[in-house]
Design a protein around this motif. Structure first.
Motif, short mmCIF file in Angstrom:
data_model
loop_
_atom_site.label_atom_id
_atom_site.label_comp_id
_atom_site.label_asym_id
_atom_site.label_seq_id
_atom_site.Cartn_x
_atom_site.Cartn_y
_atom_site.Cartn_z
N LEU A 173 78.93 -20.53 3.80
CA LEU A 173 80.14 -20.54 2.98
C LEU A 173 79.72 -20.27 1.54
CD1 LEU A 173 82.00 -23.70 4.35
CD2 LEU A 173 82.05 -21.34 5.22
N LEU A 174 80.49 -19.45 0.85
CA LEU A 174 80.21 -19.10 -0.53
C LEU A 174 81.43 -19.40 -1.38
CD1 LEU A 174 78.79 -16.84 1.42
CD2 LEU A 174 78.33 -15.72 -0.72
N GLY A 175 81.19 -19.97 -2.55
CA GLY A 175 82.26 -20.26 -3.48
C GLY A 175 81.70 -20.76 -4.80
N SER A 176 82.57 -21.06 -5.71
CA SER A 176 82.12 -21.62 -6.98
C SER A 176 81.46 -22.98 -6.72
CB SER A 176 83.29 -21.77 -7.95
OG SER A 176 84.12 -22.85 -7.55
N VAL A 177 80.71 -23.42 -7.69
CA VAL A 177 80.02 -24.71 -7.56
C VAL A 177 81.02 -25.83 -7.34
CG1 VAL A 177 78.52 -26.37 -8.75
CG2 VAL A 177 78.02 -23.90 -8.88
N ASP A 178 82.10 -25.84 -8.10
CA ASP A 178 83.11 -26.90 -7.97
C ASP A 178 83.79 -26.86 -6.60
OD1 ASP A 178 82.57 -27.85 -10.50
OD2 ASP A 178 84.24 -26.77 -11.44
N VAL A 179 84.17 -25.67 -6.16
CA VAL A 179 84.86 -25.54 -4.87
C VAL A 179 83.94 -25.96 -3.73
CG1 VAL A 179 85.78 -23.85 -3.22
CG2 VAL A 179 86.53 -23.82 -5.60
N MET A 180 82.70 -25.51 -3.77
CA MET A 180 81.80 -25.87 -2.68
C MET A 180 81.43 -27.36 -2.73
SD MET A 180 81.90 -23.26 -0.91
CE MET A 180 80.83 -23.89 0.35
N GLY A 181 81.43 -27.95 -3.91
CA GLY A 181 81.24 -29.39 -4.01
C GLY A 181 82.37 -30.13 -3.32
N TYR A 182 83.59 -29.65 -3.52
CA TYR A 182 84.76 -30.21 -2.85
C TYR A 182 84.64 -30.08 -1.33
CZ TYR A 182 89.51 -30.49 -1.03
OH TYR A 182 90.61 -30.80 -0.28
N VAL A 183 84.24 -28.88 -0.87
CA VAL A 183 84.09 -28.64 0.58
C VAL A 183 83.03 -29.57 1.15
CG1 VAL A 183 83.39 -26.94 2.32
CG2 VAL A 183 84.95 -26.27 0.48
N TRP A 184 81.90 -29.70 0.45
CA TRP A 184 80.82 -30.57 0.93
C TRP A 184 81.29 -32.02 1.03
CZ3 TRP A 184 76.47 -30.69 3.43
CH2 TRP A 184 75.64 -31.81 3.34
#
Length: 183
Positions: free
Chosen positions: A156-167
């Motif tokens: 999965l690829l995204g901005s740092v904030d978005v991927m932090g949310y996903v994690w």
């Protein structure tokens, strides 16, 4: 033999066994009970990915294509797949999961095995590559690694904030596709 130009990107070919060797060597250096130096391996992948972007730009020019940041959305995924497959990494398929998260499925991928630990170099490689393309930090998260089977994985690829949310959502037991859709 002509000298190598300092402005021309250089690559070397390594057998896919390199990834297993790197993982085993790192474990041997760390000791049997130590944690694999994941960050160091990902950082090496990140540096390689940022450099690989330059190779991609040169390859596109050789193909008569536009610079990566000028490619149409329709051509980019096809050219990305042709590039990675052509240099021996394997096949990639890029698709949106939401407005903020892209999925990158790999197959015939050299680093993707059923071994524990996942695709550490690839995770860093994609973060460096796509971060350079986006001209912004990109976070990459490997999901469904070993479950996909040998040679296959999903990132999965995204901005740092978005991927932090996903994690964080995944840590709470929410499936990554649901977390990505709500990001």
């Amino acid at each position: 033999m002509s000298p190598v130009s300092s402005t021309q990107p250089r690559t070397v070919a390594l057998p896919v066994e390199f990834f297993t060797g790197l993982r085993l060597s790192a474990l041997a250096e760390s000791g049997p009970t130590a944690v694999l130096p994941v960050d160091a391996i990902r950082d090496a992948g990140y540096a390689a990915g940022a450099a690989l972007y330059g190779h991609f730009a040169n390859w596109l020019a050789e193909q008569g294509e536009a610079h990566p940041d000028k490619l149409s959305d329709e051509r980019f995924p096809w050219l990305l797949e042709a590039f990675f497959h052509g240099i021996g990494w394997g096949r990639v398929e890029l698709r949106p999961l939401s407005d903020a998260v892209m999925a990158l499925d790999v197959s015939e991928w050299g680093e993707a095995t059923d071994a524990a630990g996942g695709c550490l170099v690839t995770t860093g490689l994609f973060a460096g590559f796509f971060g350079r393309l986006a001209e912004a930090p990109i976070s990459v998260l490997e999901v469904d690694g070993a479950q996909q089977g040998p040679g296959r994985s999903r990132f999965l690829l995204g901005s740092v904030d978005v991927m932090g949310y996903v994690w964080e959502a995944m840590e709470r037991g929410i499936a990554y596709d649901r977390a990505a859709a709500s990001a």
